[in-house]
Each structure stands twice: as C-alpha cells, then as structure tokens.
Motif scaffolding. Structure first.
Motif, PDB file in Angstrom:
ATOM      1  N   LEU A 180       2.062  -0.472  -1.376  1.00  0.00           N
ATOM      2  CA  LEU A 180       1.221  -1.081   0.395  1.00  0.00           C
ATOM      3  C   LEU A 180       2.749  -1.457   1.400  1.00  0.00           C
ATOM      4  O   LEU A 180       2.945  -1.710   2.427  1.00  0.00           O
ATOM      5  N   ARG A 181       3.460  -2.306   0.011  1.00  0.00           N
ATOM      6  CA  ARG A 181       4.614  -3.110   1.213  1.00  0.00           C
ATOM      7  C   ARG A 181       5.575  -2.144   1.630  1.00  0.00           C
ATOM      8  O   ARG A 181       6.319  -2.437   2.605  1.00  0.00           O
ATOM      9  N   ASN A 182       6.230  -1.621   0.496  1.00  0.00           N
ATOM     10  CA  ASN A 182       6.668  -0.834   1.039  1.00  0.00           C
ATOM     11  C   ASN A 182       6.406   0.853   1.938  1.00  0.00           C
ATOM     12  O   ASN A 182       6.903   1.292   2.703  1.00  0.00           O
ATOM     13  N   GLN A 183       5.174   0.579   2.923  1.00  0.00           N
ATOM     14  CA  GLN A 183       4.634   1.377   3.814  1.00  0.00           C
ATOM     15  C   GLN A 183       4.387   0.746   4.793  1.00  0.00           C
ATOM     16  O   GLN A 183       4.011   0.778   5.633  1.00  0.00           O
ATOM     17  N   GLY A 184       4.851  -0.768   4.883  1.00  0.00           N
ATOM     18  CA  GLY A 184       5.050  -1.703   5.438  1.00  0.00           C
ATOM     19  C   GLY A 184       3.487  -2.790   5.468  1.00  0.00           C
ATOM     20  O   GLY A 184       4.193  -3.589   7.223  1.00  0.00           O
ATOM     21  N   TYR A 185       2.679  -2.553   4.870  1.00  0.00           N
ATOM     22  CA  TYR A 185       1.822  -3.720   4.682  1.00  0.00           C
ATOM     23  C   TYR A 185       2.093  -5.200   4.357  1.00  0.00           C
ATOM     24  O   TYR A 185       3.088  -5.104   3.577  1.00  0.00           O
ATOM     25  N   ASN A 186       1.582  -6.043   4.948  1.00  0.00           N
ATOM     26  CA  ASN A 186       2.032  -7.870   4.120  1.00  0.00           C
ATOM     27  C   ASN A 186       1.049  -7.060   3.580  1.00  0.00           C
ATOM     28  O   ASN A 186      -0.162  -8.119   3.396  1.00  0.00           O
ATOM     29  N   ALA A 187       1.438  -7.284   2.335  1.00  0.00           N
ATOM     30  CA  ALA A 187      -0.277  -7.362   1.042  1.00  0.00           C
ATOM     31  C   ALA A 187       0.893  -7.738  -0.240  1.00  0.00           C
ATOM     32  O   ALA A 187       1.674  -8.008  -0.963  1.00  0.00           O
TER      33      ALA A 187
ATOM     34  N   VAL B  75      -5.349  -8.417  -0.144  1.00  0.00           N
ATOM     35  CA  VAL B  75      -4.582  -9.038  -1.404  1.00  0.00           C
ATOM     36  C   VAL B  75      -5.132  -7.593  -1.880  1.00  0.00           C
ATOM     37  O   VAL B  75      -6.692  -7.389  -2.074  1.00  0.00           O
ATOM     38  N   CYS B  76      -4.374  -7.684  -3.135  1.00  0.00           N
ATOM     39  CA  CYS B  76      -4.694  -6.244  -4.440  1.00  0.00           C
ATOM     40  C   CYS B  76      -5.093  -7.305  -5.729  1.00  0.00           C
ATOM     41  O   CYS B  76      -4.558  -7.923  -6.006  1.00  0.00           O
ATOM     42  N   ALA B  77      -6.424  -7.403  -6.179  1.00  0.00           N
ATOM     43  CA  ALA B  77      -6.436  -8.579  -7.141  1.00  0.00           C
ATOM     44  C   ALA B  77      -7.689  -7.970  -8.265  1.00  0.00           C
ATOM     45  O   ALA B  77      -8.362  -6.811  -8.173  1.00  0.00           O
TER      46      ALA B  77
ATOM     47  N   PRO C  19      -4.844  -0.829  11.181  1.00  0.00           N
ATOM     48  CA  PRO C  19      -3.421  -0.951  10.587  1.00  0.00           C
ATOM     49  C   PRO C  19      -3.536  -2.510  10.798  1.00  0.00           C
ATOM     50  O   PRO C  19      -2.623  -3.349  10.492  1.00  0.00           O
ATOM     51  N   ASN C  20      -4.418  -3.649  11.468  1.00  0.00           N
ATOM     52  CA  ASN C  20      -4.339  -4.784  11.554  1.00  0.00           C
ATOM     53  C   ASN C  20      -5.817  -6.040  11.561  1.00  0.00           C
ATOM     54  O   ASN C  20      -5.426  -6.903  11.491  1.00  0.00           O
ATOM     55  N   ASP C  21      -6.201  -5.103  10.433  1.00  0.00           N
ATOM     56  CA  ASP C  21      -7.744  -5.989   9.614  1.00  0.00           C
ATOM     57  C   ASP C  21      -7.514  -6.568   8.412  1.00  0.00           C
ATOM     58  O   ASP C  21      -6.696  -6.385   7.671  1.00  0.00           O
TER      59      ASP C  21
END
Length: 705
Positions: free
Chosen positions: A248-255, A282-284, A227-229
C-alpha cells in the motif's frame, strides 16, 4: 433520582447532545434506582454515556474496569476534553503519578477512575477511604470463556460486588450471545441484573463479501474511491500485515502494520498516529482497535475470514461510529477455513471454536441478506432484507446445477472420498500434476470432464454443494471431501440441484466519479476537517475528540454563525463551545464569503470594522451585537489584529491572576509546546482561549501584572 430536565441539561452541557439514543435513558434510570445492569450495545451505540453521565451526578466516584491501557487513555482524554474530571491508573505510570491520583481521589477531585483488572488489588486501601457510587465493567465479555476474547484477569472481578454490595454495578459489551450473557452475570455476582439488549442493526454499515482471489488488486480498486478516508485492514498473520502495508505504501498510501511482534514503542506510535489522523490505514491483527473510540473510520476490510461472528461484528463496528455511511469488505477463501480450523484444534475449547467458525463460514458463503444472518446470531430478527449488503444490492440468479453436481459427486466417489477439495478440482479439470499422476487419477472416467469450468468457479460450486449438504469436509481427516446421504439422491434418484450463478463474483464493481487523490477538494467539510486537525495537533489530542465527522457534517449543513446557533449542533457542549467555537464559526463565515464571491478586500474590511469599533471603546459583546456576528468571531478578529501589530490591549480580556498563574505554569513546565500541558496543569480550570491570550500577552511582555 435526579430529575429528567437536569439529566438532559447535563447531557447537553458535557456531551453536546440534546437527546438520548435508544436504551440510554432506561439504563441511566436503572442505575439511579440502584440496580445492577448488563448492557449489550453495539460498537458506536453509546455505551460509555450510560455510566459517564451518572458519574457526574452521583456523589462519589465511578470506578471503571477497562482491559487496555490505550482504551483507558482514549476514554480519559475524551472526558477531559469535555471538561470532566477523570483519571486512570495502570502500569504505564510512575509511582509518583499514581500517588498524585490517589490524593486527588481522597480530595474528591476525580469523578471517574479507570483501572485495569490487574491493578485493582493495589487500590484496596484507597477504595476503602472514598465513596464508590458506581462500578462499570467495560468489555465485559472478557470475563467469559464462552466469549470471543477471554482474559483470565477478568475472572477475579466477582469480588467487587461482595466488597461493595450496595453499589450498583453495570457490565457492558458490544457482543455476547445468550450463553455468554448469563456467564457474565454469574461471574460478576449480578445474576439478577437488569439486562438491556440494544439493536445490533448498524444500518450505516454496508456489508460486502468477496472471494479471496487477487486481494491486493481488489483492495487497491476499493481504495480508489476513498483516497482520504481512514480504514483498518484485519489480517490473520503478522506477515500478511507487513506485506500488505508495504504494498500500500508503494502505491502512495500512508499505511503501517500493527501486530504483537512489533516492538511496544512502535505499536503505541502507530495507534496514536492513526487516532490522530497522521496514518490513514492500519494493517493489523485482531489485537488492534479494541475500545478505541476513533469515530471517523470510514471502512474496515477483513483480508482473511474471521474465526467467529462476534469478533467479526466487533471489528466491523469500528467503522462509522459517528453514524455516517461506512463500508465493510470481507474476503474469504477455503485456505482461510483450513488455517482457522488448525487454530481451533489447538484451542482449549475446540468444539465451541469449531461451531462458531462454522457459523462464520456460513455467513461468508450465504446467498441471502447478510444483515439478517448477523442480527439473528445475536437473537434479533428482522422481516425485510436490509438493502445495504452485496446480496441485497445484487441478488444472485440461480442455474440448474444438476450436471455440475453430478460431475463433482461422481469424482469424489471415484477417488473413494480420499482427497481434499483442491485435488478433486484438479481431477475434474484434468490437471497434469503429481497430486493426480502419483495416484493414477488420470485413469478415472471423470478425469477432465469439468475442464470447461475455471478452477475458482469449481471451488465456489463445491462450496455451495457443501452448504447445501451434498458434500461435507472431514476436518479430522485432513479435510477430505465426503459424500452425504443427500449425495445419493443426486447420483441415483435424479434430484435436481440449484446453484447460484457465479456472475456476481465476476462483476466489475460500479465505479463512482470521485476526485483524484491528487485533487484537493474545497468543500466546507474539508475546511472544517483541516481546522480540526490543526487544533488537535495544537492541543495534543485526537482530532475526533474535538468534534467527530457527524458533527462537522451538521455544521456544513446548517452553517451556524452565532454562538447560539453553534450550540444547537449535535456534539457541541459548553466546554467545546468555549474552546473551539470561534475558530469553527470563523471558518464557516469565511467559506460562505468565498462562495458568495465577495471581493478579497472584504475580508480585510471586516477586521477593520471590528478594529474601529474596538477603538470606540466597545466590548467584544457590544461589537458582536452591532455587527450581527458571533462573539467568538469578534474575538478571532481581535486576536488577528493583535498578531498583525495593531494597538490592542489583550489585558482587558483576561484576568491578572490568570496571567500570573499561566506564567508560573510556563516556568514550572519549562516552556512547553502547545496548549494541552497548560490545560492539564490547571486540570481544565482555565480554558484554552484564556491560555492562548495569556501566552500571547506574556510573549510580547505587555502584561499589566
């Protein structure tokens, strides 16, 4: 050549380490002997120290050729945080900024100068006026068309050896096969260079490959335990990065997404926020991450199959650079292979690209130890299986796949080898679609004979048949499946076929009991990490450049409470001890006090004890001895007491000339936020603690100047 004790003392003072990693000492000795060197060392193996440490001990400057602006800034920031005078020159700077750097070079105020290959021609005049003691070419694989990241600008670098024939040159890269290594040396005119080939075995990285179905769902399950990595997800297309980041943002992740289509300012911000731990994921596309020394990336996912093993190895190498356990996950599918095949067809060296893609595909579909495959690709052989990849942790079982093979091969025969894998599976499963009906395939005797096996399982079985040489893909003929000589042995000579049981693709991954994302952990490591982030934001530098996760883990284990103990921690050098020691020691002491269930008033009492001794006229050092605490801890008490309004004269801890200098800097810099602008203004000559003291004095107007 400097003596060994002096080299080790320099290593500890500036980099915080007591000993070298494998090959580093040997490479450094070779540089001091005046030799040219080629260093092949995996990401996170410590390549940079191989030229950064000699730079401190050699008389002139070390010129470092680096391909990316972000890479230069990251390296220079890290060096400055260690108290090393370094600078970079590239197109992001103004003419005045560059002239200031040139003057510092002439005045011998810089030890390492980073420069892009495109900017070298502008430095000819300056380089002729200064002593160049060492030349380092980083990411050296960029010079070779055989390499995986060829950059034409690198091909001009051969002139450096001609211009500085007596200056040792060191070329460094994380990934290069045998042909690429020789090409690097030839093009840099260092054909006789000493070659140093480090082990490519990153034991702390777990390796896992999964079929590319329901990737989003699999990624979310993967992240549940992290969760925090921080992590990176590499995608083949720009659209995939955007779509995945949004989900991922919709699931609460800072992406956030990162690719060449994102405007430059936003790309730079995404990279900076990721480095500073403000963005978790980061999705890259593959453009992201080259040379970025973010040591606490805990996982890397490949959403699509990479185009070659070199690129894959370099990208997974961005995880776990601090040596702590980290995870890698690769998804692969037949569609990825087809797409990469098309890319290779459009490339300038199609045959090489296809051959390397084939090796990558074999790795992904392998049923043997994955680490063995990776290491053997780079010429390193290991006898035992690694025990830290999915194949080793869950060895496949084999079934008698003869009937399955006969059904598949018979179908390919009856459709006259004219269809790709998808249509073959449709025929086997009795699909009722246009691809089947338009060509009358529903009339074939093999139509529907495999409807007891799922579409995806058929895909996996056929890929295994391809790997074993019973079928082949005719890429040049729209990917049609073709029979081979081995096919006849199965169809007509009763040859038995063993296939891997597909249960491993269906197994539910064991879930580990982890804290919920909403549950705030309260370990010492978490407290140290929070302090690190706070200090990093205050100083305006990435968190890992203060201390990496491995150093924090060692602090958590040994719990140093004195300056001497703190300096024994790996990664703590003189400059960082001065800048940050007392805050980290204080956090460790406070945490230990909480764990031993000391009463809340004890924390207040410890400051009052320090205050009482201060009022008796004792110095910080004398108070520390009497209280058996670190001097840095006493210093933190004094600052806290001062901020709470106690009668503390901070002037006794900072020299008058430093206060005057900082006051002048404050006016010239127009009252900047944070400490880093002051630190950079004085080029590290005044440490962070002195700056803090002086600013506190100036704020309350209590200076005796």
């Amino acid at each position: 050549m400097p003596e060994q004790p002096h080299i080790l003392a320099t290593l500890k003072e500036y980099f915080g380490y007591d000993s070298f990693r494998p090959l580093q000492q040997e490479i450094i000795d070779s540089i001091f002997a005046g030799n040219d060197n080629l260093v092949i060392m995996p990401t996170g193996g410590g390549k940079s120290i191989c030229y950064q440490l000699p730079a401190l001990l050699l008389p002139g400057i070390t010129l470092v050729i680096s391909p990316l602006i972000a890479l230069m800034k990251d390296q220079v920031d890290g060096l400055q945080a260690n108290g090393i005078k370094a600078a970079f020159v590239n197109s992001s700077q103004t003419e005045n900024e560059q002239h200031s750097i040139y003057q510092n070079l002439i005045d011998k105020q810089i030890k390492l100068l980073y420069v892009a290959p495109e900017s070298l021609s502008f430095l000819d005049t300056i380089l002729s006026q200064i002593e160049v003691s060492l030349i380092a070419v980083d990411e050296a694989h960029c010079i070779s068309a055989w390499g995986h990241d060829f950059r034409p600008a690198y091909t001009q670098l051969g002139y450096l050896k001609n211009k500085f024939p007596n200056t040792p040159l060191i070329a460094l890269t994380a990934t290069a096969d045998k042909a690429t290594r020789q090409d690097i040396c030839d093009q840099l005119n260092i054909s006789n260079a000493t070659q140093h080939l480090a082990s490519f075995d990153r034991k702390n990285l777990s390796l896992e490959v999964r079929p590319g179905n329901k990737r989003i769902e699999q990624i979310l399950n993967f992240l549940d335990n992290k969760p925090n990595d921080s992590g990176i997800i590499y995608c083949l297309s720009r659209k995939a990065t955007e779509t995945l980041a949004e989900k991922l943002r919709n699931q609460g992740y800072n992406a956030e997404a990162y690719h060449a289509g994102v405007v430059h300012e936003k790309r730079a911000k995404v990279q900076e926020d990721f480095i500073n731990d403000s963005i978790q994921i980061v999705c890259a596309t593959i453009a992201f991450g080259m040379g970025i020394d973010k040591s606490n990336v805990r996982w890397v996912i490949h959403y699509n199959l990479p185009k070659n093993i070199e690129g894959y190895y370099q990208e997974i190498g961005r995880a776990g650079r601090d040596g702590l356990p980290s995870s890698t996950l690769l998804f692969h599918s037949y569609a990825d292979v087809v797409q990469l095949q098309k890319f290779a067809d459009m490339s300038g060296n199609k045959e090489v690209q296809l051959a390397k893609l084939d090796r990558m595909k074999q790795y992904a579909e392998s049923l043997s130890c994955r680490r063995k495959i990776l290491l053997s690709y780079f010429g390193e052989l290991i006898e035992k299986d690694c025990g830290n990849c999915d194949v080793c942790l869950d060895p496949p079982t084999f079934i008698d796949g003869t009937i399955i093979a006969q059904k598949a091969l018979s179908t390919v025969t009856r459709i006259k080898e004219q269809e790709p894998i998808g249509t073959v599976i449709d025929v086997l499963r009795g699909a009722q679609n246009a691809a089947v009906y338009d060509k009358g395939y529903q009339q074939l005797r093999t139509y529907g004979i495999g409807n007891d096996i799922s579409w995806r399982d058929w895909q996996q079985y056929i890929i295994q048949l391809i790997n074993q040489g019973y079928l082949e893909i005719a890429f040049h003929l729209n990917n049609k499946l073709r029979l081979t000589e081995r096919s006849k042995k199965v169809l007509f000579n009763n040859e038995k076929v063993s296939l891997s049981h597909l249960k491993e693709f269906e197994k539910i991954k064991a879930t580990h009991v982890e804290q919920s994302k909403k549950t705030k952990s309260n370990t010492l490591f978490d407290n140290l990490r929070e302090l690190r982030l706070k200090l990093a934001k205050e100083a305006g530098i990435p968190a890992y450049q203060i201390f990496n996760d491995a150093t924090l883990k060692e602090m958590e284990q040994h719990k140093p409470t004195t300056d001497e103990e703190f300096l024994q921690i790996s990664g703590v050098g003189k400059q960082k001890m001065q800048n940050y020691g007392y805050q980290f020691i204080k956090t460790i002491i406070d945490y230990s006090a909480q764990k031993t269930k000391k009463k809340p008033q004890n924390k207040g009492n410890t400051h009052k004890e320090t205050l009482a001794l201060y009022k008796e006229g004792l110095s910080i050092e004398e108070i520390a001895i009497q209280r058996k605490l670190a001097a840095s801890t006493i210093f933190s008490h004094i600052m806290k007491l001062y901020n709470e309004g106690e009668d503390i004269d901070l002037n006794m801890f900072v020299q008058k000339q430093d206060i005057k200098a900082i006051q002048q800097a404050k006016e010239e810099l127009n009252h900047p936020d944070g400490l880093k602008p002051y630190y950079e203004y004085f080029e590290g000559a005044i440490d962070y603690n002195t700056i803090k003291l002086a600013l506190a004095i100036l704020k309350k107007g209590t200076s005796n100047t």
